[in-house]
Write a protein that holds these residues in place. Structure first.
Motif, PDB file in Angstrom:
ATOM      1  N   GLY A 193       0.776  -1.240   0.000  1.00 47.37           N
ATOM      2  CA  GLY A 193       0.000   0.000   0.000  1.00 47.37           C
ATOM      3  C   GLY A 193       0.803   1.283   0.000  1.00 47.37           C
ATOM      4  N   LEU A 194       2.127   1.196  -0.135  1.00 46.37           N
ATOM      5  CA  LEU A 194       2.926   2.435  -0.103  1.00 46.37           C
ATOM      6  C   LEU A 194       2.627   3.331  -1.301  1.00 46.37           C
ATOM      7  CD1 LEU A 194       6.529   1.571   1.142  1.00 46.37           C
ATOM      8  CD2 LEU A 194       4.679   2.717   2.347  1.00 46.37           C
ATOM      9  N   VAL A 195       2.483   2.715  -2.469  1.00 41.81           N
ATOM     10  CA  VAL A 195       2.201   3.522  -3.663  1.00 41.81           C
ATOM     11  C   VAL A 195       0.834   4.186  -3.540  1.00 41.81           C
ATOM     12  CG1 VAL A 195       1.923   3.459  -6.168  1.00 41.81           C
ATOM     13  CG2 VAL A 195       3.674   2.079  -5.107  1.00 41.81           C
ATOM     14  N   ALA A 196      -0.123   3.449  -2.982  1.00 40.10           N
ATOM     15  CA  ALA A 196      -1.461   4.007  -2.796  1.00 40.10           C
ATOM     16  C   ALA A 196      -1.404   5.209  -1.846  1.00 40.10           C
ATOM     17  CB  ALA A 196      -2.403   2.935  -2.253  1.00 40.10           C
ATOM     18  N   LYS A 197      -0.568   5.097  -0.828  1.00 36.02           N
ATOM     19  CA  LYS A 197      -0.411   6.205   0.117  1.00 36.02           C
ATOM     20  C   LYS A 197       0.135   7.444  -0.587  1.00 36.02           C
ATOM     21  CE  LYS A 197       0.628   4.489   4.750  1.00 36.02           C
ATOM     22  NZ  LYS A 197       1.795   4.375   5.644  1.00 36.02           N
ATOM     23  N   VAL A 198       1.119   7.214  -1.458  1.00 34.23           N
ATOM     24  CA  VAL A 198       1.687   8.339  -2.200  1.00 34.23           C
ATOM     25  C   VAL A 198       0.605   8.967  -3.079  1.00 34.23           C
ATOM     26  CG1 VAL A 198       3.326   8.961  -4.033  1.00 34.23           C
ATOM     27  CG2 VAL A 198       4.062   7.508  -2.150  1.00 34.23           C
TER      28      VAL A 198
ATOM     29  N   ALA B 268       1.663   9.695   2.305  1.00 38.07           N
ATOM     30  CA  ALA B 268       2.927   9.024   2.625  1.00 38.07           C
ATOM     31  C   ALA B 268       3.897   9.984   3.312  1.00 38.07           C
ATOM     32  CB  ALA B 268       3.553   8.462   1.350  1.00 38.07           C
ATOM     33  N   SER B 269       4.662   9.460   4.247  1.00 35.51           N
ATOM     34  CA  SER B 269       5.718  10.262   4.882  1.00 35.51           C
ATOM     35  C   SER B 269       6.816  10.510   3.859  1.00 35.51           C
ATOM     36  CB  SER B 269       6.283   9.511   6.077  1.00 35.51           C
ATOM     37  OG  SER B 269       6.975   8.358   5.625  1.00 35.51           O
TER      38      SER B 269
ATOM     39  N   GLN C 296       7.849   8.233   0.655  1.00 37.11           N
ATOM     40  CA  GLN C 296       7.851   8.787  -0.710  1.00 37.11           C
ATOM     41  C   GLN C 296       9.162   8.450  -1.411  1.00 37.11           C
ATOM     42  OE1 GLN C 296       7.167  12.968  -0.165  1.00 37.11           O
ATOM     43  NE2 GLN C 296       4.950  12.738  -0.212  1.00 37.11           N
ATOM     44  N   LYS C 297      10.266   8.661  -0.680  1.00 36.99           N
ATOM     45  CA  LYS C 297      11.588   8.365  -1.247  1.00 36.99           C
ATOM     46  C   LYS C 297      11.704   6.895  -1.613  1.00 36.99           C
ATOM     47  CE  LYS C 297      14.812  11.591   0.767  1.00 36.99           C
ATOM     48  NZ  LYS C 297      15.423  11.688   2.103  1.00 36.99           N
ATOM     49  N   LEU C 298      11.231   6.050  -0.689  1.00 34.09           N
ATOM     50  CA  LEU C 298      11.325   4.606  -0.900  1.00 34.09           C
ATOM     51  C   LEU C 298      10.519   4.193  -2.136  1.00 34.09           C
ATOM     52  CD1 LEU C 298      12.389   1.916   0.232  1.00 34.09           C
ATOM     53  CD2 LEU C 298      10.281   1.735   1.559  1.00 34.09           C
ATOM     54  N   VAL C 299       9.328   4.759  -2.273  1.00 33.44           N
ATOM     55  CA  VAL C 299       8.483   4.406  -3.415  1.00 33.44           C
ATOM     56  C   VAL C 299       9.162   4.809  -4.723  1.00 33.44           C
ATOM     57  CG1 VAL C 299       6.369   5.094  -4.621  1.00 33.44           C
ATOM     58  CG2 VAL C 299       6.256   4.322  -2.254  1.00 33.44           C
TER      59      VAL C 299
ATOM     60  N   ALA D  84       5.684   5.081 -16.831  1.00 33.16           N
ATOM     61  CA  ALA D  84       4.505   5.871 -16.479  1.00 33.16           C
ATOM     62  C   ALA D  84       4.320   5.880 -14.960  1.00 33.16           C
ATOM     63  CB  ALA D  84       3.271   5.312 -17.171  1.00 33.16           C
ATOM     64  N   LEU D  85       4.517   4.721 -14.346  1.00 37.05           N
ATOM     65  CA  LEU D  85       4.407   4.610 -12.892  1.00 37.05           C
ATOM     66  C   LEU D  85       5.417   5.520 -12.202  1.00 37.05           C
ATOM     67  CD1 LEU D  85       4.141   0.893 -11.730  1.00 37.05           C
ATOM     68  CD2 LEU D  85       2.869   2.799 -10.808  1.00 37.05           C
ATOM     69  N   LEU D  86       6.654   5.429 -12.641  1.00 42.91           N
ATOM     70  CA  LEU D  86       7.722   6.204 -12.024  1.00 42.91           C
ATOM     71  C   LEU D  86       7.458   7.698 -12.194  1.00 42.91           C
ATOM     72  CD1 LEU D  86      10.469   6.468 -10.645  1.00 42.91           C
ATOM     73  CD2 LEU D  86      11.553   6.158 -12.859  1.00 42.91           C
ATOM     74  N   ALA D  87       7.101   8.118 -13.398  1.00 50.95           N
ATOM     75  CA  ALA D  87       6.872   9.539 -13.656  1.00 50.95           C
ATOM     76  C   ALA D  87       5.708  10.051 -12.809  1.00 50.95           C
ATOM     77  CB  ALA D  87       6.604   9.764 -15.147  1.00 50.95           C
ATOM     78  N   ALA D  88       4.641   9.256 -12.719  1.00 47.23           N
ATOM     79  CA  ALA D  88       3.472   9.682 -11.947  1.00 47.23           C
ATOM     80  C   ALA D  88       3.817   9.763 -10.462  1.00 47.23           C
ATOM     81  CB  ALA D  88       2.319   8.715 -12.184  1.00 47.23           C
ATOM     82  N   ALA D  89       4.590   8.795  -9.966  1.00 47.55           N
ATOM     83  CA  ALA D  89       4.959   8.814  -8.550  1.00 47.55           C
ATOM     84  C   ALA D  89       5.857  10.011  -8.258  1.00 47.55           C
ATOM     85  CB  ALA D  89       5.666   7.516  -8.165  1.00 47.55           C
ATOM     86  N   GLN D  90       6.801  10.275  -9.156  1.00 47.94           N
ATOM     87  CA  GLN D  90       7.666  11.438  -8.954  1.00 47.94           C
ATOM     88  C   GLN D  90       6.839  12.719  -8.955  1.00 47.94           C
ATOM     89  OE1 GLN D  90      10.490  10.560 -12.011  1.00 47.94           O
ATOM     90  NE2 GLN D  90      12.151  10.194 -10.558  1.00 47.94           N
ATOM     91  N   GLY D  91       5.892  12.794  -9.868  1.00 48.47           N
ATOM     92  CA  GLY D  91       5.017  13.960  -9.939  1.00 48.47           C
ATOM     93  C   GLY D  91       4.216  14.123  -8.662  1.00 48.47           C
TER      94      GLY D  91
END
Ligand code: HEC
Length: 121
Positions: free
Chosen positions: A44-49, A54-55, A59-62, A88-95
Motif C-alpha cells: 500500500g505504499l504507492v497508494a499512500k503516495v 505518505a511520509s 515517498q523516497k522509498l516508493v 509511467a508509474l515512475l513519472a506519476a509517482a515522482q510527480g
C-alpha cells in the motif's frame, strides 16, 4: 576436446543458474520485482503516495522502488509494454511526490494491478 566441452557446459549452467536467480532484478536495480510488489504495491505504499498520505521517507522509498522496477526485466510479456508501464508509474509517482497537479490521478491509473499482471506477471 572433451575437457573443452565440459568447461563450456559448466559455464553454461552457471550462466543459466544466475540468470534464473536474477530473473526479476535488473543489473543496477536495488529491489526485485517481488519485493516491490510486496512492499510498495500490496503493502500500500504507492497508494499512500497517490493519496498524498505518505511520509517523506515512504515517498523516497516508493520512488526508489519504482526506479528499480523500471530497471528490472519484465517477468513475461513484451519489453516495450513493460518499459512504457513502469516509466509511467515512475513519472506519476515522482510527480505526486513533487505535488504536481493531476499526478495523483495519473498514479492511480498507472498502478492498475490487473492490467499489468495480465500482461507481465
Ligand atoms: C507495472 C506492472 C505492475 C503493476 C502496476 C502491478 N504489478 Fe504486481 N506484479 C507485477 C509482476 C511483473 C509480478 C511478477 C513478479 C515475479 O513473479 O517476480 C507481480 C507480482 C505481484 C505479486 C506477487 C509477488 C510475489 O510474492 O511473488 C503481488 C502480491 C502483486 N504483484 C501485487 C500487486 C498489487 C496489489 C498491485 C496494484 C496495487 C500490483 N501488483 C501492480 C507487475 C505489476
Amino acid at each position: 576436446m572433451n575437457r573443452v566441452m565440459l568447461v563450456l557446459i559448466g559455464l553454461l549452467s552457471v550462466a543459466l543458474l544466475s540468470g534464473v536467480a536474477m530473473a526479476d532484478k535488473g543489473k543496477d536495480s536495488k529491489f526485485s520485482t517481488e519485493e516491490i510488489m510486496k512492499k510498495a504495491m500490496k503493502g500500500g505504499l504507492v497508494a499512500k503516495v497517490a493519496k498524498g498520505e505518505a511520509s517523506e521517507e515512504d515517498q523516497k522509498l516508493v520512488v526508489e522502488m519504482l526506479e528499480s522496477l523500471a530497471k528490472n526485466p519484465p517477468h513475461k510479456g513484451s519489453e516495450e509494454s513493460w518499459k512504457e508501464k513502469t516509466a509511467a508509474l515512475l513519472a506519476a509517482a515522482q510527480g505526486a511526490v513533487e505535488g504536481k497537479k493531476g499526478a495523483d490521478a495519473k498514479l492511480k491509473k498507472a498502478m492498475n494491478c490487473k492490467s499489468c499482471h495480465d500482461e507481465h506477471k
